[in-house]
Design a protein around this motif. Structure first.
Motif, PDB file in Angstrom:
ATOM      1  N   ALA A  28      12.294  10.311   9.211  1.00 26.09           N
ATOM      2  CA  ALA A  28      12.555   9.005   8.590  1.00 26.09           C
ATOM      3  C   ALA A  28      12.569   9.208   7.075  1.00 26.09           C
ATOM      4  CB  ALA A  28      11.469   8.008   8.973  1.00 26.09           C
ATOM      5  N   ASP A  29      13.424   8.488   6.381  1.00 24.43           N
ATOM      6  CA  ASP A  29      13.559   8.639   4.929  1.00 24.43           C
ATOM      7  C   ASP A  29      13.045   7.391   4.219  1.00 24.43           C
ATOM      8  OD1 ASP A  29      14.370   9.000   2.271  1.00 24.43           O
ATOM      9  OD2 ASP A  29      16.220   9.989   2.865  1.00 24.43           O
ATOM     10  N   LEU A  35      11.139  -1.789   5.650  1.00 24.07           N
ATOM     11  CA  LEU A  35       9.879  -2.070   4.983  1.00 24.07           C
ATOM     12  C   LEU A  35       8.881  -2.794   5.888  1.00 24.07           C
ATOM     13  CD1 LEU A  35      11.156  -3.209   1.479  1.00 24.07           C
ATOM     14  CD2 LEU A  35      10.422  -0.930   2.200  1.00 24.07           C
ATOM     15  N   ASP A  36       9.364  -3.322   6.999  1.00 23.90           N
ATOM     16  CA  ASP A  36       8.500  -4.140   7.849  1.00 23.90           C
ATOM     17  C   ASP A  36       8.384  -3.649   9.284  1.00 23.90           C
ATOM     18  OD1 ASP A  36      11.128  -4.659   8.441  1.00 23.90           O
ATOM     19  OD2 ASP A  36      10.882  -6.823   8.579  1.00 23.90           O
ATOM     20  N   VAL A  37       8.984  -2.504   9.587  1.00 21.69           N
ATOM     21  CA  VAL A  37       8.969  -1.959  10.940  1.00 21.69           C
ATOM     22  C   VAL A  37       8.612  -0.480  10.862  1.00 21.69           C
ATOM     23  CG1 VAL A  37      10.361  -1.531  13.011  1.00 21.69           C
ATOM     24  CG2 VAL A  37      10.771  -3.586  11.641  1.00 21.69           C
ATOM     25  N   ARG A  53       9.515   0.938  -3.022  1.00 20.33           N
ATOM     26  CA  ARG A  53      10.281  -0.189  -2.480  1.00 20.33           C
ATOM     27  C   ARG A  53       9.348  -1.294  -1.985  1.00 20.33           C
ATOM     28  NH1 ARG A  53      12.813   2.101   1.997  1.00 20.33           N
ATOM     29  NH2 ARG A  53      13.872   0.129   2.356  1.00 20.33           N
ATOM     30  N   MET A  54       8.225  -0.899  -1.376  1.00 22.06           N
ATOM     31  CA  MET A  54       7.246  -1.891  -0.925  1.00 22.06           C
ATOM     32  C   MET A  54       6.701  -2.668  -2.122  1.00 22.06           C
ATOM     33  SD  MET A  54       6.654  -1.711   2.499  1.00 22.06           S
ATOM     34  CE  MET A  54       4.951  -1.989   2.915  1.00 22.06           C
ATOM     35  N   LEU A  64       0.745  -0.982   6.735  1.00 20.11           N
ATOM     36  CA  LEU A  64       1.818  -0.443   7.568  1.00 20.11           C
ATOM     37  C   LEU A  64       1.664   1.070   7.729  1.00 20.11           C
ATOM     38  CD1 LEU A  64       4.201  -1.504   9.187  1.00 20.11           C
ATOM     39  CD2 LEU A  64       5.666  -1.001   7.243  1.00 20.11           C
ATOM     40  N   LEU A  65       1.251   1.752   6.670  1.00 22.33           N
ATOM     41  CA  LEU A  65       1.029   3.190   6.764  1.00 22.33           C
ATOM     42  C   LEU A  65      -0.116   3.500   7.724  1.00 22.33           C
ATOM     43  CD1 LEU A  65       1.881   5.984   5.826  1.00 22.33           C
ATOM     44  CD2 LEU A  65       0.381   5.708   3.846  1.00 22.33           C
ATOM     45  N   GLU A  66      -1.161   2.689   7.698  1.00 15.90           N
ATOM     46  CA  GLU A  66      -2.267   2.871   8.646  1.00 15.90           C
ATOM     47  C   GLU A  66      -1.804   2.668  10.081  1.00 15.90           C
ATOM     48  OE1 GLU A  66      -5.275   0.221   7.170  1.00 15.90           O
ATOM     49  OE2 GLU A  66      -6.018   1.707   5.730  1.00 15.90           O
ATOM     50  N   GLN A  67      -0.958   1.670  10.314  1.00 14.02           N
ATOM     51  CA  GLN A  67      -0.399   1.447  11.654  1.00 14.02           C
ATOM     52  C   GLN A  67       0.429   2.651  12.087  1.00 14.02           C
ATOM     53  OE1 GLN A  67       1.886  -2.160  11.727  1.00 14.02           O
ATOM     54  NE2 GLN A  67       0.151  -3.438  11.145  1.00 14.02           N
TER      55      GLN A  67
END
Length: 126
Positions: A28-29, A35-37, A53-54, A64-67
């Protein structure tokens, strides 16, 4: 998790792909991923660009990174080192550097392996 960092254009992605017999489709790039998935790939390149970007969109990248790391505990994350050099005048860019630096410290702490790539050569840090 495997965390790979180094300067811009130092061969991080090529080093990873070559040693793991992976292809660009496996990655993934951060320049283009949503930003939300959560991405479907267990490898993220350009984490620093995704964080930027976030921040530009007033989003907190940490949850999101933790998820993502819960979904992919064996993830590989590649990130440019952006904390060296002149401190930017722009407040958003300063925030980006600070947030990215903090995230990189946490990733390095949690990672099973950390490599720094310089001129296409790795230095195993952990």
């Amino acid at each position: 998790m495997h965390f790979i960092l180094g300067g811009k254009n130092q061969g991080k992605l090529n080093w990873y792909l070559t040693r793991n017999h992976a292809t660009i489709e496996d990655v993934a790039d951060g320049e283009t991923m949503a930003l939300d998935v959560l991405p479907e790939q267990a490898v993220i390149n350009h984490l620093h660009r995704w964080i930027f970007r976030m921040i530009q969109n007033n989003l907190d990248p940490v949850p999101l990174l933790e998820q993502y790391l819960q979904k992919y505990p064996d993830a590989v994350i590649l990130c440019d080192e952006i904390g060296c050099g002149v401190v930017p005048l722009d407040p958003t860019e300063r925030e980006w550097r600070e947030v990215t630096g903090r995230i990189c410290c946490k990733l390095a702490e949690k990672a099973e392996r950390v490599d720094r790539i310089f001129c296409g050569l790795n230095m195993r840090l952990k």
